[in-house]
Design a protein around this motif. Structure first.
Motif, short mmCIF file in Angstrom:
data_model
loop_
_atom_site.label_atom_id
_atom_site.label_comp_id
_atom_site.label_asym_id
_atom_site.label_seq_id
_atom_site.Cartn_x
_atom_site.Cartn_y
_atom_site.Cartn_z
N LYS A 74 -2.79 -2.97 0.13
CA LYS A 74 -1.67 -2.67 -0.77
C LYS A 74 -1.77 -1.25 -1.30
O LYS A 74 -2.86 -0.72 -1.46
N ILE A 75 -0.64 -0.68 -1.55
CA ILE A 75 -0.55 0.64 -2.16
C ILE A 75 0.13 0.45 -3.51
O ILE A 75 1.08 -0.30 -3.65
N TYR A 76 -0.41 1.12 -4.53
CA TYR A 76 0.16 1.11 -5.87
C TYR A 76 0.54 2.53 -6.23
O TYR A 76 -0.24 3.46 -6.03
N VAL A 77 1.76 2.69 -6.76
CA VAL A 77 2.26 4.02 -7.07
C VAL A 77 2.87 4.02 -8.46
O VAL A 77 3.59 3.10 -8.83
N ILE A 78 2.58 5.07 -9.21
CA ILE A 78 3.26 5.33 -10.47
C ILE A 78 4.21 6.49 -10.20
O ILE A 78 3.80 7.53 -9.69
N VAL A 79 5.48 6.29 -10.51
CA VAL A 79 6.51 7.29 -10.24
C VAL A 79 7.11 7.76 -11.56
O VAL A 79 7.43 6.94 -12.43
N ASP A 80 7.27 9.07 -11.70
CA ASP A 80 7.95 9.64 -12.85
C ASP A 80 9.45 9.40 -12.67
O ASP A 80 10.04 9.88 -11.71
#
Length: 156
Positions: free
Chosen positions: A78-84
């Motif tokens: 899995k990939i986890y991303v925080i996006v502005d």
């Protein structure tokens, strides 16, 4: 390109992305900003940053690659991303080799990279009242779909 992604180690991908993010952010600042929706403009008056966080199973992403259309693909993690939310650019990225990793196991990572003055937006996978309380004590606000549904229901 699709075939190269099959052999590209995740750690190198992560390193390239982490080096690329500051450059993309610098370019965003230099160009004329696109108009933001009224709700985001209002939220920016209350919070230093507005971030959305989510996790995706890489197997689902790999299905979009032409080289895998007819191949059986084993779960890749899995990939986890925080996006502005204001720039639509990634802020932080992490990987978990366990494709069945629950979003709730990522709280240590999320808390570790979220400074005070942030509004976090996430889905029900991160639903945990203990963690929500911990965020509040560090000066981080949050919105999640299930909570919003409960508030709307109460007001009706």
């Amino acid at each position: 390109m699709s075939k190269r992604f099959l052999e590209f180690p995740g750690s190198i991908f992560e390193q390239v992305m982490m080096e690329l993010i500051p450059k993309l952010q610098a370019r965003w600042i230099k160009r004329k900003n696109r108009p933001l929706p009224a709700s985001i403009r209002f939220a920016k008056t209350k919070f230093k940053r507005i971030w959305a966080v989510d996790g995706s199973t890489l197997e689902a992403l790999f299905r979009h690659l032409e080289s895998l259309e007819e191949k059986a693909v084993s779960l890749a993690g899995k990939i986890y991303v925080i996006v502005d939310i204001t720039t639509y650019l990634p802020v932080k990225i992490t990987f978990d080799e366990n494709p069945n990793c629950a979003d709730a196991t990522m709280w240590d990572w999320l808390r570790g990279c979220t400074p005070d003055g942030t509004l976090l937006i996430f889905d029900r996978g991160f639903y945990d009242f203990t963690e929500f309380a911990a965020l509040i004590t560090t000066g981080v606000a949050w919105i999640t779909r299930l909570i919003l549904q409960a508030i709307v229901y109460k007001e009706l």
